[in-house]
Design an enzyme around this catalytic site. Sequence first.
Site, short mmCIF file in Angstrom:
data_model
loop_
_atom_site.label_atom_id
_atom_site.label_comp_id
_atom_site.label_asym_id
_atom_site.label_seq_id
_atom_site.Cartn_x
_atom_site.Cartn_y
_atom_site.Cartn_z
N MET A 1 10.01 -19.17 15.03
CA MET A 1 10.26 -19.94 13.80
C MET A 1 11.47 -19.37 13.06
SD MET A 1 8.02 -22.42 13.26
CE MET A 1 7.59 -22.67 11.55
N CYS A 2 12.19 -20.24 12.46
CA CYS A 2 13.35 -19.84 11.69
C CYS A 2 12.89 -19.48 10.29
CB CYS A 2 14.33 -20.99 11.61
SG CYS A 2 14.66 -21.73 13.22
N GLN A 3 13.85 -19.01 9.48
CA GLN A 3 13.52 -18.76 8.08
C GLN A 3 14.55 -19.41 7.19
OE1 GLN A 3 11.82 -15.26 6.67
NE2 GLN A 3 10.73 -14.78 8.55
#
Lengths: 259, 259
Positions: A1-3
């Site tokens: 997952m990205c942030q």
Amino acid sequence: MCQLLGLNANTPTDLVFSFTGFAHRAEEHRDGFGIAFFEGPGVRLFVDHQSATTSPVAEMIRRYPIHSRHIIAHIRKATQGRVALENTHPFMRELWGRYWVFAHNGNLVDFQPKLHAAFRPVGDTDSERAFCWLMQEISKCHAGVPSVAHLTQTLAELVPPVARHGTFNFLLSNGEALWVHCSTKLHYIERAHPFDTAQLQDEDLTVDFAAHTTPDDRVAVVVTEPLTCNEAWTAMAPGELLVFENGRRCPLAGAGRAG
Amino acid sequence: MCQLLGLNANTPTDLVFSFTGFAHRAEEHRDGFGIAFFEGPGVRLFVDHQSATTSPVAEMIRRYPIHSRHIIAHIRKATQGRVALENTHPFMRELWGRYWVFAHNGNLVDFQPKLHAAFRPVGDTDSERAFCWLMQEISKCHAGVPSVAHLTQTLAELVPPVARHGTFNFLLSNGEALWVHCSTKLHYIERAHPFDTAQLQDEDLTVDFAAHTTPDDRVAVVVTEPLTCNEAWTAMAPGELLVFENGRRCPLAGAGRAG
């Protein structure tokens, strides 16, 4: 997952403190980073397919205090799309003589909307596809730049059918406000007078905001995981759509649950 | 007047040497600078309203060898439009899932085209207005990304009516080729095997290209005023439209005089 990391303020504010903590998290999110700063109607958009911990571009941003009222940043861990510059968030398009900037955290499955108008993805991510579709639909819903309240209502209608395809945490700005949608995880804080000292969660770094602000300043920061360990961050609810303007959350009718 | 610098190569090439000489000229062109690097279909676009001699962004570019086959740079001395980020070249738009980048040197008088389609200026320069009009007309002339030869023919028709409004030196790229139009002043050079040593005109700096290249490399550089003092630059003729692809000038039917 990205942030994701977003800032909305009533006065041009630099993001050096927050970006330092945010970039620290790039050790686990090494597939590129990007950050967009509005300056009036203009935008500086920095993207790099190197990690924010090692990129010379990120290093410059940590040292060069660019002041902005609307900032959107993203560190990427690829889920869809190759690790390539064209797949690096934020994405930017022009509509009605204004730049629009978008960054997404999550994964949309089987989202293949009909893109028949003026917005087409350059890369091959679900995120850019969703942004192009939102821009296409926004352009059909309004004849020119809508008010913040009207655009919030439009987004409240457009976002749920996209969000049903998976996880759709996103930040969107047109240089007037910051729209935030939470599918799974986003936190925000509103900082205002009296300002206090903040301590970064990821690094041994504190900042005394009182020394850098005036009593009139207001700043809202939105981020995937809280950046500081001594402030009260608010967790957004799944399906919640918020809009921040002049450094504060707008209590708009349309700013409720969007899916 | 502003100054332009463009690079087109058959292999990703860094612009550190040329940009160093080019940035030196920013002492007289202090109203901002910008540079766009294509990397595949992606683009890194750096703009700053500080001069390229003092900007931390320019400093980073001089140190960070970004490799690209298509580069467009611009240093600005404002003629129309305020000194502001939104008026800083190059300008970028997306069409048919591809980014298009444009920079202009010159001044267009009474150029107020009808912009009825999907491309509108964000700032208030004649340059961005001309770019938006070109993109609008290109989008009407073709159903999708045209071949380099077809786009050259289209530009040969579109450019003269704009150029009649004043001075219209420009660089345009979509990541496939570099189109160059000369109204008053542009020079180019094609570098190929056997490579030689070049000496910057503005700084005491030389580079031995032979040490940094292979026999197959080809690089074309286009600039307002020649950057080196020991190479044979070709001056473009007023009204000439050229296209560079894979580091060499294309001998296309449409690549002749455009106005």
